[in-house]
Motif scaffolding. Structure first.
Motif, PDB file in Angstrom:
ATOM      1  N   LEU A 135       1.148  -1.032  -0.045  1.00 31.82           N
ATOM      2  CA  LEU A 135      -0.176   0.033   0.000  1.00 31.82           C
ATOM      3  C   LEU A 135       1.356   1.272   0.612  1.00 31.82           C
ATOM      4  O   LEU A 135       2.355   1.165   0.457  1.00 31.82           O
ATOM      5  CB  LEU A 135      -0.700  -0.249   1.208  1.00 31.82           C
ATOM      6  N   HIS A 136       0.312   2.655  -0.969  1.00 30.21           N
ATOM      7  CA  HIS A 136       0.869   3.815  -0.571  1.00 30.21           C
ATOM      8  C   HIS A 136      -0.450   4.376  -0.221  1.00 30.21           C
ATOM      9  O   HIS A 136      -0.620   4.220  -0.945  1.00 30.21           O
ATOM     10  CB  HIS A 136       1.851   3.566  -1.854  1.00 30.21           C
ATOM     11  N   GLY A 137       0.765   6.149  -1.435  1.00 30.67           N
ATOM     12  CA  GLY A 137      -0.641   6.364  -1.639  1.00 30.67           C
ATOM     13  C   GLY A 137      -0.685   7.888  -0.401  1.00 30.67           C
ATOM     14  O   GLY A 137      -1.779   8.509  -0.303  1.00 30.67           O
TER      15      GLY A 137
ATOM     16  N   VAL B  19      -3.193   1.158  -4.617  1.00 26.86           N
ATOM     17  CA  VAL B  19      -2.714   0.151  -4.229  1.00 26.86           C
ATOM     18  C   VAL B  19      -1.055  -0.225  -5.325  1.00 26.86           C
ATOM     19  O   VAL B  19      -2.105   0.082  -6.720  1.00 26.86           O
ATOM     20  CB  VAL B  19      -3.412  -1.227  -3.985  1.00 26.86           C
ATOM     21  N   VAL B  20      -0.549  -0.692  -5.111  1.00 23.59           N
ATOM     22  CA  VAL B  20       0.552  -1.059  -6.465  1.00 23.59           C
ATOM     23  C   VAL B  20       0.141  -2.278  -6.856  1.00 23.59           C
ATOM     24  O   VAL B  20       0.654  -3.220  -5.602  1.00 23.59           O
ATOM     25  CB  VAL B  20       1.957  -0.638  -5.494  1.00 23.59           C
ATOM     26  N   SER B  21      -0.323  -2.205  -7.520  1.00 22.83           N
ATOM     27  CA  SER B  21      -0.618  -4.083  -8.031  1.00 22.83           C
ATOM     28  C   SER B  21       0.249  -4.496  -9.013  1.00 22.83           C
ATOM     29  O   SER B  21       1.090  -3.181  -9.622  1.00 22.83           O
ATOM     30  CB  SER B  21      -1.726  -4.715  -8.318  1.00 22.83           C
TER      31      SER B  21
ATOM     32  N   SER C 233      -0.215  -4.694 -12.061  1.00 28.07           N
ATOM     33  CA  SER C 233      -0.892  -3.658 -13.728  1.00 28.07           C
ATOM     34  C   SER C 233       0.038  -2.427 -13.610  1.00 28.07           C
ATOM     35  O   SER C 233      -0.655  -1.604 -13.881  1.00 28.07           O
ATOM     36  CB  SER C 233      -2.319  -4.067 -14.172  1.00 28.07           C
ATOM     37  N   GLY C 234       0.303  -1.830 -12.000  1.00 28.19           N
ATOM     38  CA  GLY C 234       0.432  -0.496 -11.563  1.00 28.19           C
ATOM     39  C   GLY C 234      -0.854  -0.321 -10.909  1.00 28.19           C
ATOM     40  O   GLY C 234      -0.452  -0.750  -9.814  1.00 28.19           O
ATOM     41  N   ASN C 235       0.150   1.758 -10.545  1.00 27.23           N
ATOM     42  CA  ASN C 235      -0.945   1.928  -8.907  1.00 27.23           C
ATOM     43  C   ASN C 235      -2.688   2.063  -9.230  1.00 27.23           C
ATOM     44  O   ASN C 235      -3.213   2.281 -10.567  1.00 27.23           O
ATOM     45  CB  ASN C 235      -0.699   3.408  -8.926  1.00 27.23           C
ATOM     46  N   ILE C 236      -3.052   1.429  -8.470  1.00 21.95           N
ATOM     47  CA  ILE C 236      -5.226   1.495  -8.359  1.00 21.95           C
ATOM     48  C   ILE C 236      -4.588   2.469  -7.359  1.00 21.95           C
ATOM     49  O   ILE C 236      -4.878   1.466  -6.483  1.00 21.95           O
ATOM     50  CB  ILE C 236      -5.226  -0.040  -8.572  1.00 21.95           C
TER      51      ILE C 236
HETATM   52  C1  LIG Z   1       3.283   3.591  -8.340  1.00 24.85           C
HETATM   53  O1  LIG Z   1       3.630   4.740  -7.354  1.00 24.85           O
HETATM   54  C2  LIG Z   1       4.781   4.088  -6.511  1.00 24.85           C
HETATM   55  C3  LIG Z   1       4.689   5.409  -5.865  1.00 24.85           C
HETATM   56  O2  LIG Z   1       3.918   6.262  -5.581  1.00 24.85           O
HETATM   57  C4  LIG Z   1       5.813   5.259  -8.075  1.00 24.85           C
HETATM   58  O3  LIG Z   1       6.542   5.404  -6.828  1.00 24.85           O
HETATM   59  C5  LIG Z   1       5.628   4.671  -9.519  1.00 24.85           C
HETATM   60  O4  LIG Z   1       5.894   4.943  -9.821  1.00 24.85           O
HETATM   61  C6  LIG Z   1       4.447   3.639  -9.491  1.00 24.85           C
HETATM   62  N1  LIG Z   1       4.135   2.974 -10.728  1.00 24.85           N
HETATM   63  C7  LIG Z   1       3.097   3.522 -11.750  1.00 24.85           C
HETATM   64  C8  LIG Z   1       2.850   2.089 -12.145  1.00 24.85           C
HETATM   65  O5  LIG Z   1       2.193   4.358 -11.478  1.00 24.85           O
END
Ligand SMILES: *[C@@H]1O[C@H](CO)[C@@H](O)[C@H](O)[C@H]1NC(C)=O
Ligand SMILES: *[C@@H]1O[C@H](CO)[C@@H](O)[C@H](O)[C@H]1NC(C)=O
Ligand SMILES: *[C@@H]1O[C@H](CO)[C@@H](O)[C@H](O)[C@H]1NC(C)=O
Ligand SMILES: *[C@@H]1O[C@H](CO)[C@@H](O)[C@H](O)[C@H]1NC(C)=O
Ligand SMILES: *[C@@H]1O[C@H](CO)[C@@H](O)[C@H](O)[C@H]1NC(C)=O
Ligand SMILES: *[C@@H]1O[C@H](CO)[C@@H](O)[C@H](O)[C@H]1NC(C)=O
Ligand SMILES: *[C@@H]1O[C@H](CO)[C@@H](O)[C@H](O)[C@H]1NC(C)=O
Ligand SMILES: *[C@@H]1O[C@H](CO)[C@@H](O)[C@H](O)[C@H]1NC(C)=O
Ligand SMILES: *[C@@H]1O[C@H](CO)[C@@H](O)[C@H](O)[C@H]1NC(C)=O
Ligand SMILES: *[C@@H]1O[C@H](CO)[C@@H](O)[C@H](O)[C@H]1NC(C)=O
Ligand SMILES: *[C@@H]1O[C@H](CO)[C@@H](O)[C@H](O)[C@H]1NC(C)=O
Ligand SMILES: *[C@@H]1O[C@H](CO)[C@@H](O)[C@H](O)[C@H]1NC(C)=O
Length: 803
Positions: free
Chosen positions: A16-18, A59-61, A63-66
């Protein structure tokens, strides 16, 4: 394909992040009546540990950030790189993007905390759980305390806290919060899991304490899947505290408490070390987890889970899935099914489960072309089946299922035909932990989905598959060899002539698997004869995914290692979806039959003692000759086989793990069998070869007493259950009365000195703390009489674990 497969690195698929970036600018911990904060503002506890503010879950999954489009007011750990919320105010009333500019969190003058946007109220502390609570007029402030509790403070001298987040929790229980109920009002505090990783709304599972005890349940449909009665509480607390004390991450840093008086009953935990970051959460899967932040690994480490298996919560993986707590991930679609909605799976919403790749043939019920595929060693679906009494054979049972469009599976056991309509839920694989089902479920599939019905080009396919199998095995073995070479300089004479058998030869040799020897780890074992008249035991692995994993584990574990006390792998067969392992046959079967069955010949003392030494040597070889390369993980009498001269051979490497010294801290996926499990499996401490030492100690006690340790005996007049043998026997040992502990079937014919030595070793082996346990090579020295031992202390967890 390589050993790393079996070392689950505790990978965080989802992290988790965000968090809105934490800024060190002066932030207040208090909001006065009439004051408000906007979306970009924060409150921070005085010690800096917790922050309150607006956030967007994400959430970072793979396929990318959702990221959720919605905003929530919540509290999170300020200084932890993995964004972790511990409380959410407006779980089910999110703030939308459009409202954002106008939105404020305000302590209104009537004493309620309110989220409002453009004069409309989105959430109010006064209406949590449909009750109006705070009516204190003279409220002065709201404070985010150092323990993460958000409190509305009034000036009334009797109760200055008119509302607090600890009494209105979301899914997280922090140290200092009470988990319990008020006996006067009957009010309970209920923790609900989140909906999914990006939606903190009320989810499917809850836990609460009421007058019957602790309950973990699903709300819709209502199903309790775990409970702890109030009578068990004091034992439970002692167990929890001891589990905390054997884990270096929590030792001396957490104190679990339980209070039961006239007013209230509750559990709580208290931090003895304020710097520790810890929280307990009811996970979206329905499992209760206590996490501790590890600065070394920069991740949350589980120190306690309940239920132990992540598959126990009702329907946790959703319809048409198989939950296997030993697999990673634990939820997988049944064969010929696919994830109904991959997007939902990605955010951890498993309620939608899986769907058929090909619809059933239902137009013509009298002649459906559908076929059935067996799923072996699973718990049958938890939804109630329909019993078909006039289906008296398996094929009639199948026919009965085919005659309904809604029927998706049947089982035929003990001449009872059961068929299931609609979704199949909670089909869990046998993992030896919470679930040791031996049942077979016949899943209805479209004929198109079942590969064996492709008859025309079968020959070529088989040929190709054999070739690929053999090639991939050679590659695999080479890789393992290289890896082991690097790690263990001793292993030089490797891969000694393992044969790749043809399936037809094994069918022939075992007369179509007619002579069953039993069902081991993950499949059935049959006796057979090779053309050179070698007698063999053929283990047939069932179940698509776990069979594959087990197969690789066994071939790679014992294909490489050879020792007189380890069962010898002669060869294997890998054809189509068939996975078979061929071992030398052990005429005298497994140790449990000789120890526990009344009919069997009684093992005399010398044989038992030599067995103990043999098993110890085998384990010592596994652990040490290869620099801690292999942990067996499932030592129990069933897995100790005896040859014609009663030489013991350790068998069943299906759960074995390759764990080099450097890796010994990361194996945390559960394996083994209850009754022989070292406490570190439950406490969350990573696994070392000392788990085998523990299991071996339990086996020694069974060899001594001739009965199962887990067997509780009724002796006193009120037929109260008496604690299991290992718990009671140590006092006899300390009193010097070893004689009364030895199997009465021996009629006193044994060496008292050896019995005492064996008993002492056993208790040293089952010490709570792995550091206190001897290594297997030390055990060998002691059993051989070359080394003496002091009296062992009482392993205190034994009594608690016997709960
Ligand atoms: C997803 O979020 C993280 C942390 O905010 C960031 O470092 C990463 O580049 C992001 N990845 C994508 C695919 O957006
Ligand atoms: C925190 O808020 C209170 C009340 O508004 C104020 O008196 C105090 O100065 C503030 N402290 C900081 C560090 O801003
Ligand atoms: C946050 O954690 C880092 C690393 O442990 C530490 O150096 C720092 O002092 C912490 N900051 C606060 C405000 O606690
Ligand atoms: C929010 O405010 C910003 C600047 O104050 C403005 O640009 C934006 O359009 C506003 N958004 C909404 C939804 O009102
Ligand atoms: C806020 O409310 C007023 C009155 O109800 C309305 O006229 C205005 O359009 C609203 N503003 C927004 C941004 O919704
Ligand atoms: C709140 O009340 C509504 C309607 O009265 C009801 O449907 C809902 O279940 C209640 N919620 C809780 C948490 O009791
Ligand atoms: C609120 O404070 C006023 C003045 O301090 C006092 O007269 C009044 O009784 C208080 N009300 C309550 C409900 O405590
Ligand atoms: C509430 O009042 C008690 C005694 O009057 C005091 O000890 C306690 O610190 C107060 N709590 C808060 C949160 O102010
Ligand atoms: C899961 O996803 C389905 C379909 O998108 C949705 O209807 C359901 O509400 C979701 N459930 C949870 C708990 O997120
Ligand atoms: C833990 O709590 C209990 C009371 O619940 C207390 O008796 C005990 O001394 C505490 N232990 C420590 C180490 O603080
Ligand atoms: C159903 O199958 C039978 C046998 O194959 C066939 O004779 C019959 O015409 C089929 N009926 C329909 C409606 O397809
Ligand atoms: C079983 O009974 C049902 C109705 O009770 C009937 O339709 C079905 O044909 C019977 N099946 C067999 C195999 O006799």
């Amino acid at each position: 394909m390589i050993p790393q497969l079996y070392i689950f690195l505790g990978l965080l698929l989802f992290s988790l992040h965000g968090a809105p970036p934490y800024s060190a600018a002066a932030v207040n911990d208090t909001l006065l009546a009439g004051e408000s904060i906007a979306v970009s503002d924060k409150l921070m506890s005085r010690n800096g540990k917790f922050t309150l503010g607006f956030f967007q879950p994400s959430v970072v999954s793979k396929s990318g950030n959702i990221t959720s489009p919605n905003w929530y007011v919540g509290i999170w750990f300020s200084n932890i790189s993995e964004f972790t919320t511990v409380w959410v105010a407006n779980r089910d009333n999110p703030v939308t993007d459009l409202q954002l500019n106008q939105t404020r969190l305000k302590l209104s003058n009537d004493g309620n905390l309110v989220i409002s946007s453009n004069a409309s109220t989105i959430w109010s502390s006064a209406t949590v759980a449909n009750t109006t609570i705070a009516t204190t007029m003279n409220t002065t402030s709201v404070v985010l305390a150092n323990n993460g509790n958000l409190m509305i403070i009034g000036s009334s001298s009797t109760s200055n806290v008119s509302w607090q987040s600890f009494e209105h929790p979301a899914d997280v229980m922090l140290p200092g919060a009470k988990f319990g109920w008020n006996k006067a009002t009957g009010a309970t505090i209920k923790y609900f899991s989140k909906k999914n990783l990006i939606d903190p709304g009320l989810g499917l599972y809850y836990f609460q304490l009421d007058n019957t005890g602790i309950v973990l349940a699903r709300s819709n449909p209502a199903k309790t899947y775990w409970s702890w009665s109030s009578q068990q509480s004091s034992k439970a607390i002692s167990l929890l505290n001891q589990l905390m004390s054997i884990n270096p991450q929590t030792r001396g840093r957490i104190n679990m408490t339980y209070v039961d008086n006239n007013e209230e009953e509750y559990y709580a935990y208290i931090l003895l070390d304020e710097s520790l970051n810890v929280y307990g959460v009811l996970d979206i899967s329905g499992q209760l987890i206590i996490n501790v932040w590890s600065q070394d690994t920069r991740s949350w480490q589980q120190v306690y889970t309940q239920p132990i298996s992540p598959c126990t919560a009702y329907a946790t993986c959703g319809p048409f899935t198989i939950c296997n707590s030993l697999a990673h991930p634990v939820c997988n679609c049944m064969e010929s099914f696919s994830q109904t909605s991959p997007e939902d799976w990605e955010v951890g919403n498993r309620t939608v489960g899986c769907s058929r790749n090909t619809p059933l043939d239902c137009g013509n019920m009298t002649s459906s072309t559908d076929v059935f595929q067996a799923i072996a060693r699973v718990q049958l679906p938890s939804n109630t089946p329909q019993r078909v009494d006039n289906a008296t054979t398996q094929s009639k049972c199948a026919q009965a299922c085919l005659s309904y469009c809604s029927c998706n599976a049947y089982s035929y056991e003990n001449n009872i035909c059961s068929i299931w309509h609609g979704d199949l839920l909670s089909v869990n694989s046998n993992d030896g932990i919470d679930n040791s089902s031996e049942e077979v479920l016949y899943l209805r599939l479209s004929a198109k989905d079942v590969p064996s019905s492709r008859k025309n080009n079968r020959k070529t396919i088989v040929g190709v598959i054999i070739a690929t199998c053999i090639a991939s095995f050679l590659v695999m073995l080479m890789l393992i060899l290289l890896i082991l070479r690097k790690k263990c300089l001793h292993t030089s004479q490797l891969v000694g002539g393992i044969v790749a058998f043809r399936y037809s030869d094994l069918c022939h040799g075992t007369k179509n698997f007619s002579e069953k020897l039993g069902g081991g780890g993950f499949g059935s074992v049959s006796k057979g004869v090779l053309s050179d008249s070698t007698i063999i035991a053929v283990k047939k692995l069932d179940g698509a995914h776990q069979g594959e994993k087990q197969f690789r584990a066994e071939v790679s574990s014992i294909g490489l290692i050879q020792h007189i006390n380890l069962v010898k792998l002669i060869g294997f067969c890998c054809e189509g979806d068939k996975r078979l392992l061929v071992y030398e046959h052990m005429v005298n079967g497994s140790l449990d039959a000789h120890l526990f069955q009344s009919k069997a010949t009684i093992l005399n003392w010398t044989t038992r003692y030599n067995l103990a030494i043999g098993v110890a040597r085998g384990l010592s070889y596994l652990h040490q000759s290869c620099k801690e390369c292999i942990i067996h993980c499932d030592i129990k009498p069933e897995n100790i086989l005896l040859d014609a001269s009663f030489t013991p051979k350790i068998a069943d490497f299906g759960m074995a793990a390759f764990v080099g010294r450097n890796f010994s801290r990361v194996l945390t996926t559960f394996r083994g069998t209850v009754g022989y499990l070292a406490p570190e499996w439950i406490s969350g401490v990573a696994i070392t070869p000392k788990v085998d030492v523990y299991s071996f100690g339990m086996v020694l006690l069974e060899m001594l007493s001739g009965k199962r340790n887990s067997q509780k005996v009724c002796i006193d007049d009120n037929s109260n259950q008496v604690a299991p043998f290992p718990v009671t026997a140590i006092s006899k040992l300390l009193e010097g009365d070893v004689r009364s502990l030895v199997d009465p079937k021996l009629n006193g014919d044994f060496s008292l000195e050896e019995a005492e030595r064996l008993c002492k070793v056993a208790y040293w082996c089952i010490q709570d703390n792995e550091v206190d346990r001897p290594t297997m090579s030390e055990v060998v020295l002691v059993l051989e009489g070359l080394h003496n031992l002091d009296m062992p202390p009482m392993p205190r967890l034994l009594a608690a674990l016997a709960l």
